[in-house]
Design an enzyme around this catalytic site. Structure first.
Site, PDB file in Angstrom:
ATOM      1  N   ASP A  90      -3.436  -1.392  -7.617  1.00 54.44           N
ATOM      2  CA  ASP A  90      -3.925  -1.926  -6.310  1.00 54.44           C
ATOM      3  C   ASP A  90      -5.507  -2.301  -6.604  1.00 54.44           C
ATOM      4  O   ASP A  90      -6.559  -1.416  -6.482  1.00 54.44           O
ATOM      5  CB  ASP A  90      -3.969  -0.589  -5.255  1.00 54.44           C
TER       6      ASP A  90
ATOM      7  N   GLN B 197      -0.261   2.252  -6.032  1.00 45.62           N
ATOM      8  CA  GLN B 197      -1.838   2.492  -6.379  1.00 45.62           C
ATOM      9  C   GLN B 197      -2.369   2.087  -7.480  1.00 45.62           C
ATOM     10  O   GLN B 197      -3.486   1.791  -7.828  1.00 45.62           O
ATOM     11  CB  GLN B 197      -2.050   3.967  -6.119  1.00 45.62           C
TER      12      GLN B 197
ATOM     13  N   TYR C 243      -3.933  -0.116   7.546  1.00 46.11           N
ATOM     14  CA  TYR C 243      -4.607  -0.942   7.750  1.00 46.11           C
ATOM     15  C   TYR C 243      -5.370  -1.023   9.488  1.00 46.11           C
ATOM     16  O   TYR C 243      -4.436  -0.235  10.190  1.00 46.11           O
ATOM     17  CB  TYR C 243      -4.097  -2.561   7.931  1.00 46.11           C
TER      18      TYR C 243
ATOM     19  N   ARG D 203       0.936  -1.216   0.155  1.00 44.50           N
ATOM     20  CA  ARG D 203      -0.031  -0.061  -0.064  1.00 44.50           C
ATOM     21  C   ARG D 203       0.658   1.157  -0.249  1.00 44.50           C
ATOM     22  O   ARG D 203       1.035   1.963   0.993  1.00 44.50           O
ATOM     23  CB  ARG D 203      -0.968   0.073   1.048  1.00 44.50           C
TER      24      ARG D 203
ATOM     25  N   SER E 284      -8.207  -1.745  -4.009  1.00 48.37           N
ATOM     26  CA  SER E 284      -8.646  -0.262  -3.952  1.00 48.37           C
ATOM     27  C   SER E 284      -9.792  -0.175  -4.940  1.00 48.37           C
ATOM     28  O   SER E 284     -10.991   0.429  -4.846  1.00 48.37           O
ATOM     29  CB  SER E 284      -7.715   0.895  -3.993  1.00 48.37           C
TER      30      SER E 284
HETATM   31  P1  NAD Z   1      -9.775  -2.828   4.530  1.00 47.63           P
HETATM   32  O1  NAD Z   1     -10.680  -3.380   3.350  1.00 47.63           O
HETATM   33  O2  NAD Z   1      -8.704  -3.693   5.058  1.00 47.63           O
HETATM   34  O3  NAD Z   1     -10.875  -2.541   5.813  1.00 47.63           O
HETATM   35  C1  NAD Z   1     -11.763  -1.525   5.662  1.00 47.63           C
HETATM   36  C2  NAD Z   1     -11.941  -0.985   6.763  1.00 47.63           C
HETATM   37  O4  NAD Z   1     -12.474  -1.560   8.104  1.00 47.63           O
HETATM   38  C3  NAD Z   1     -10.699  -0.245   7.336  1.00 47.63           C
HETATM   39  O5  NAD Z   1     -10.901   1.224   7.359  1.00 47.63           O
HETATM   40  C4  NAD Z   1     -10.392  -0.632   8.745  1.00 47.63           C
HETATM   41  O6  NAD Z   1      -9.995   0.356   9.643  1.00 47.63           O
HETATM   42  C5  NAD Z   1     -11.838  -1.122   9.295  1.00 47.63           C
HETATM   43  N1  NAD Z   1     -11.880  -1.999  10.509  1.00 47.63           N
HETATM   44  C6  NAD Z   1     -11.226  -2.989  10.745  1.00 47.63           C
HETATM   45  N2  NAD Z   1     -11.797  -3.441  11.886  1.00 47.63           N
HETATM   46  C7  NAD Z   1     -12.669  -2.722  12.273  1.00 47.63           C
HETATM   47  C8  NAD Z   1     -13.521  -2.874  13.451  1.00 47.63           C
HETATM   48  N3  NAD Z   1     -13.275  -3.666  14.257  1.00 47.63           N
HETATM   49  N4  NAD Z   1     -14.422  -1.687  13.429  1.00 47.63           N
HETATM   50  C9  NAD Z   1     -14.545  -0.859  12.493  1.00 47.63           C
HETATM   51  N5  NAD Z   1     -13.876  -0.792  11.421  1.00 47.63           N
HETATM   52  C10 NAD Z   1     -12.879  -1.834  11.109  1.00 47.63           C
HETATM   53  O7  NAD Z   1      -9.379  -1.525   4.080  1.00 47.63           O
HETATM   54  P2  NAD Z   1      -8.982  -0.918   2.819  1.00 47.63           P
HETATM   55  O8  NAD Z   1     -10.324  -0.274   2.433  1.00 47.63           O
HETATM   56  O9  NAD Z   1      -8.590  -1.765   1.744  1.00 47.63           O
HETATM   57  O10 NAD Z   1      -7.995   0.310   3.170  1.00 47.63           O
HETATM   58  C11 NAD Z   1      -7.824   1.180   4.268  1.00 47.63           C
HETATM   59  C12 NAD Z   1      -6.986   2.237   4.165  1.00 47.63           C
HETATM   60  O11 NAD Z   1      -5.784   2.074   3.802  1.00 47.63           O
HETATM   61  C13 NAD Z   1      -7.604   3.187   3.177  1.00 47.63           C
HETATM   62  O12 NAD Z   1      -8.495   3.983   3.947  1.00 47.63           O
HETATM   63  C14 NAD Z   1      -6.421   3.893   2.881  1.00 47.63           C
HETATM   64  O13 NAD Z   1      -6.265   4.978   3.826  1.00 47.63           O
HETATM   65  C15 NAD Z   1      -5.346   2.928   2.905  1.00 47.63           C
HETATM   66  N6  NAD Z   1      -5.028   2.627   1.464  1.00 47.63           N
HETATM   67  C16 NAD Z   1      -3.788   2.912   0.942  1.00 47.63           C
HETATM   68  C17 NAD Z   1      -3.470   2.544  -0.263  1.00 47.63           C
HETATM   69  C18 NAD Z   1      -2.256   3.011  -0.838  1.00 47.63           C
HETATM   70  O14 NAD Z   1      -1.568   4.095  -0.400  1.00 47.63           O
HETATM   71  N7  NAD Z   1      -1.711   2.409  -2.131  1.00 47.63           N
HETATM   72  C19 NAD Z   1      -4.324   1.893  -1.102  1.00 47.63           C
HETATM   73  C20 NAD Z   1      -5.539   1.476  -0.523  1.00 47.63           C
HETATM   74  C21 NAD Z   1      -5.872   1.753   0.837  1.00 47.63           C
END
Ligand code: NAD
Length: 375
Positions: free
Chosen positions: A125, A122, A223, A117, A128
């Site tokens: 990815d 990106q 994460y 990530r 995403s």
């Molecule tokens: P994910 O699918 O792994 O999780 C979804 C969401 O669930 C996350 O926001 C996590 O904090 C939340 N979660 C986990 N346990 C929980 C709980 N007990 N109660 C409530 N919420 C809970 O996450 P995702 O959407 O794939 O990505 C998370 C973050 O990573 C994004 O918001 C972004 O900031 C970052 N991201 C960065 C890149 C990059 O830089 N290339 C790419 C994708 C995402």
């Protein structure tokens, strides 16, 4: 270089490349083979692939003659490209039997769900891009199943109050669900264990539900981290209070490689309003709702609980468009302008997504899980 695209099976409507993606590879001196009718459910015909510069072939021919094979879902036994390169979404942290099979079949496999990530990554990815689609589609499904309007209405027939949507998890899917729900006029509340998302939620017009005492997650690369028992108790009570006042609950909370956190208990569903809808996008990893059944819809206590784990397949044209671009961006790292293979394992994206090579499993997290399973 020859790249082959296999037809997905079952309920899957997406395809790894659309005709619009073919010229990029042709310009790189690369032959593209498409399994017959691979694009049919994504509105792409064999003729359109041929017009774009690809050739239509049988599965056996593609498996024998391609250097790189593209597949969205993990390959079935008869789709494994023995001795070749496979680019797919393998979910290798749970699909360990398949990983072992790929290693013993001498497949060099890359799993794009393991993309690091980072900003540079990106463009490849797929988590995403597919979460964006899932978050949008989930809201449309909820709105169509809900026996209420999303927006507020004031008319001579009375005033309709706007629906309340509760979103659990404010990652990519959750934020897209928030934006879509707001566009449809609902009042939206969002909960996430990561404090960093509070401002993003507010900037999209949502109300952030805060639980005191979350663990520091700043070093977890975006994460979530597992929380203490005390925090989980406080969180459960707060979610219960908000869920029973909501018309729609959209569950997107996940922890990579682990079972999804249980956030909506049976007791909460017992207390929810009749006609409410729960969309559990975490169904594939166990679900955020205790009653969720993967890929099934159930009605319990007059609440509809939808456990669909593959919304991107329900929007196959744009999903394949985004996915195809992710695959092209990844192959751009592997194939040079003359069409030669250039596997640079010093590249963090290539190294991070590689699961098997030279007959061995090369991803440390997958290796650890397998040695734990075998101990
Ligand atoms: P994910 O699918 O792994 O999780 C979804 C969401 O669930 C996350 O926001 C996590 O904090 C939340 N979660 C986990 N346990 C929980 C709980 N007990 N109660 C409530 N919420 C809970 O996450 P995702 O959407 O794939 O990505 C998370 C973050 O990573 C994004 O918001 C972004 O900031 C970052 N991201 C960065 C890149 C990059 O830089 N290339 C790419 C994708 C995402």
């Amino acid at each position: 270089m020859t790249v082959g695209v296999l037809r997905e099976g079952g309920e899957e409507n997406r395809v790894a490349l659309l005709p619009e993606h073919i010229p990029f590879l042709v310009k790189k001196n690369t032959t593209v083979l498409i399994e017959s009718d691979a694009g049919a459910s994504s509105c792409a015909s064999n003729v359109e692939y041929v017009d774009a510069g690809a050739a239509i072939q049988t599965r056996d021919y593609i498996l024998k003659n391609s250097d790189i094979v593209l597949k969205i879902n993990p390959p079935e036994e008869d789709q494994i490209p023995k001795g070749k390169i496979l680019i797919s979404i393998l979910n290798p942290l749970t699909n360990t039997q398949l990983v072992k099979k790929l290693a013993s079949s001498d497949v060099t496999s890359f799993s794009l769900d393991m993309t690091p990530r980072t900003t540079r990554a990106q463009a490849v990815d797929i988590l995403s891009s597919m979460a964006t689609i899932a978050g949008y589609k989930a809201v449309l499904v909820a709105a169509s199943k809900l026996p209420n309007f999303f927006p507020m209405f004031m008319s001579a027939s009375g005033t309709i109050r706007p629906s309340k949507v509760l979103i659990l998890g404010a990652g990519v899917a959750g934020l897209q669900s928030l934006a879509t729900s707001r566009k449809l006029g609902a009042v939206v509340e969002v909960f996430d264990v990561r404090r960093a998302v509070k401002e993003e939620v507010q900037s999209l017009g949502g109300k952030f539900i805060e639980v005191e005492g979350a663990k520091d997650d700043s070093a977890a690369g975006g994460y979530a981290v597992e929380q203490t028992e005390e925090y989980q108790k406080k969180q459960a009570e707060l979610i219960h209070q908000h869920a029973i006042k909501s018309n729609v609950v959209i569950c997107t909370a996940q922890i990579p490689g682990k079972k999804a956190p249980l956030l909506i208990t049976k007791a909460t569903v017992d207390a929810m309003m009749p006609g409410s809808v729960i969309i559990d996008m975490a169904a594939g990893s166990g679900g955020n709702c205790e009653l969720t059944r993967k890929d099934e819809t159930i009605i319990y206590n007059r609440v509809r609980i939808i456990g669909n784990s593959n919304y991107p397949s329900k929007m196959p044209v744009d999903a394949s468009k985004m996915l195809g671009k992710n695959y092209l961006n990844f192959m751009d790292l592997l194939i040079d302008q003359e069409g030669n293979l250039n596997l640079d394992f010093d590249d963090e994206i290539i190294a991070g997504t590689c699961i098997t090579k030279d007959g061995e499993i090369c991803n440390e997290r997958v290796k650890e899980i397998i040695s734990f399973e075998e101990s």
